[in-house]
Write a protein that holds these residues in place. Structure first.
Motif, mmCIF file in Angstrom:
data_model
loop_
_atom_site.group_PDB
_atom_site.id
_atom_site.type_symbol
_atom_site.label_atom_id
_atom_site.label_comp_id
_atom_site.label_asym_id
_atom_site.label_seq_id
_atom_site.Cartn_x
_atom_site.Cartn_y
_atom_site.Cartn_z
ATOM 1 N N LYS A 20 0.851 -1.188 0.000
ATOM 2 C CA LYS A 20 0.000 0.000 0.000
ATOM 3 C C LYS A 20 0.882 1.231 0.000
ATOM 4 O O LYS A 20 2.031 1.178 0.442
ATOM 5 N N THR A 21 0.326 2.327 -0.505
ATOM 6 C CA THR A 21 1.086 3.565 -0.569
ATOM 7 C C THR A 21 0.153 4.761 -0.487
ATOM 8 O O THR A 21 -1.046 4.652 -0.790
ATOM 9 N N ASP A 22 0.701 5.876 -0.097
ATOM 10 C CA ASP A 22 -0.018 7.144 -0.065
ATOM 11 C C ASP A 22 -0.476 7.480 -1.493
ATOM 12 O O ASP A 22 0.302 7.349 -2.444
ATOM 13 N N SER A 23 -1.712 7.922 -1.621
ATOM 14 C CA SER A 23 -2.240 8.222 -2.961
ATOM 15 C C SER A 23 -1.479 9.352 -3.648
ATOM 16 O O SER A 23 -1.526 9.478 -4.870
ATOM 17 N N ARG A 24 -0.746 10.162 -2.892
ATOM 18 C CA ARG A 24 0.039 11.254 -3.488
ATOM 19 C C ARG A 24 1.397 10.778 -3.992
ATOM 20 O O ARG A 24 2.066 11.487 -4.732
ATOM 21 N N ASN A 25 1.805 9.591 -3.580
ATOM 22 C CA ASN A 25 3.162 9.119 -3.858
ATOM 23 C C ASN A 25 3.210 8.377 -5.196
ATOM 24 O O ASN A 25 3.184 7.147 -5.260
ATOM 25 N N THR A 26 3.279 9.145 -6.263
ATOM 26 C CA THR A 26 3.248 8.538 -7.599
ATOM 27 C C THR A 26 4.509 7.722 -7.888
ATOM 28 O O THR A 26 4.444 6.722 -8.601
ATOM 29 N N ARG A 27 5.638 8.117 -7.311
ATOM 30 C CA ARG A 27 6.869 7.336 -7.515
ATOM 31 C C ARG A 27 6.713 5.926 -6.941
ATOM 32 O O ARG A 27 7.077 4.936 -7.563
ATOM 33 N N GLY A 59 -7.519 -0.934 -5.291
ATOM 34 C CA GLY A 59 -8.421 0.157 -4.998
ATOM 35 C C GLY A 59 -7.858 1.127 -4.001
ATOM 36 O O GLY A 59 -6.721 1.008 -3.550
ATOM 37 N N VAL A 60 -8.684 2.107 -3.643
ATOM 38 C CA VAL A 60 -8.284 3.182 -2.745
ATOM 39 C C VAL A 60 -9.087 3.075 -1.456
ATOM 40 O O VAL A 60 -10.311 2.958 -1.489
ATOM 41 N N PHE A 61 -8.398 3.090 -0.321
ATOM 42 C CA PHE A 61 -9.037 3.235 0.982
ATOM 43 C C PHE A 61 -9.038 4.728 1.276
ATOM 44 O O PHE A 61 -7.990 5.313 1.567
ATOM 45 N N ARG A 62 -10.205 5.344 1.163
ATOM 46 C CA ARG A 62 -10.315 6.783 1.380
ATOM 47 C C ARG A 62 -10.270 7.090 2.872
ATOM 48 O O ARG A 62 -10.767 6.330 3.694
ATOM 49 N N ASN A 63 -9.641 8.246 3.208
ATOM 50 C CA ASN A 63 -9.492 8.659 4.610
ATOM 51 C C ASN A 63 -8.951 7.509 5.453
ATOM 52 O O ASN A 63 -9.405 7.260 6.567
ATOM 53 N N HIS A 64 -7.932 6.848 4.934
ATOM 54 C CA HIS A 64 -7.424 5.632 5.559
ATOM 55 C C HIS A 64 -6.620 5.889 6.821
ATOM 56 O O HIS A 64 -6.697 5.136 7.790
ATOM 57 N N VAL A 66 -5.149 13.875 6.248
ATOM 58 C CA VAL A 66 -5.944 12.660 6.142
ATOM 59 C C VAL A 66 -5.583 11.983 4.821
ATOM 60 O O VAL A 66 -5.903 12.487 3.741
ATOM 61 N N ARG A 67 -4.926 10.849 4.937
ATOM 62 C CA ARG A 67 -4.349 10.161 3.784
ATOM 63 C C ARG A 67 -5.308 9.143 3.193
ATOM 64 O O ARG A 67 -5.935 8.362 3.900
ATOM 65 N N ASP A 68 -5.379 9.133 1.868
ATOM 66 C CA ASP A 68 -5.968 8.020 1.129
ATOM 67 C C ASP A 68 -4.833 7.052 0.805
ATOM 68 O O ASP A 68 -3.729 7.486 0.459
ATOM 69 N N SER A 69 -5.094 5.755 0.896
ATOM 70 C CA SER A 69 -4.074 4.739 0.602
ATOM 71 C C SER A 69 -4.511 3.900 -0.592
ATOM 72 O O SER A 69 -5.675 3.495 -0.678
ATOM 73 N N ILE A 70 -3.571 3.646 -1.490
ATOM 74 C CA ILE A 70 -3.825 2.775 -2.634
ATOM 75 C C ILE A 70 -3.261 1.403 -2.308
ATOM 76 O O ILE A 70 -2.110 1.278 -1.900
#
Length: 196
Positions: free
Chosen positions: A133-140, A154-159, A167-171
């Motif tokens: 899993k990774t932070d949704s902002r971390n495209t690298r 998928g994405v766990f919103r407000n994870h 408040v981080r979304d995680s992919i």
């Protein structure tokens, strides 16, 4: 599924169980702010790295984590860390996380081989699912995980709420036992083409 804290050797890197003996070289490897942008830690000094090691070792004692240092085989330098986390023996699943490599070793194959070695170890020891899993902002990080052959689930919103209040979304991504033979073959071909 039985995962044990033992060394795992590859062509480029070796993974060794994390202990406080690695504090000084790990602190040197960790002193780059860009490593910690999405890992919810301030750029740690030696005391901060000591706290991270203590936390990882305690989680290992509780059966929650298997942490490793990443050692470049050519130079024997400590270049980062990676862990098995969220161990689920009953369901034969595990996550690979807390993965980082010092920036001088980005795009060298070191991080890719470290993840490959843990996936291989997990599947060889009974896993049927490996998660990333990774932070949704971390495209690298997303590109790196996709480069491993993992499937985006998928994405766990407000994870998670991070240290700074964000408040981080995680992919989430996974490789299943059915995926593994093809993923393994592709990774071994890629890694085999890299210099030692």
């Amino acid at each position: 599924m039985e995962l044990l804290p033992e060394a795992i050797e590859g062509r480029i890197v070796e993974l060794r169980p994390l202990t406080s003996d690695y504090l000084a070289p790990l602190a040197t490897a960790a002193e780059h702010a860009e490593i910690w942008t999405y890992l919810d830690e301030a750029t740690p000094d030696q005391n901060g790295v000591a706290a991270l090691i203590d936390e990882a070792v305690e989680e290992q004692r509780q059966g929650l984590r298997l942490p490793y240092v990443i050692v470049e085989r050519r130079t024997s330098a400590i270049i980062g860390s990676i862990s098995f986390i969220d161990l689920q023996p009953k369901h034969r699943g595990v996550e690979i996380g807390w993965a980082w490599v010092t920036p001088s070793h980005w795009r060298t194959g070191a991080a890719r081989e470290a993840a490959y070695l843990l996936m291989r170890y997990a599947f060889d020891h009974g896993a049927i699912r490996v998660v990333f899993k990774t932070d949704s902002r971390n495209t690298r990080s997303q590109r790196a995980i996709e480069g491993l052959g993992a499937t985006r689930e998928g994405v766990f919103r407000n994870h998670r709420i991070l240290r700074d209040g964000y408040v981080r979304d995680s992919i989430f991504y996974s490789v299943t036992g059915q995926d593994w033979p093809a993923v393994r073959l592709r990774l071994e071909e890629q890694l085999g083409s890299l210099p030692n």
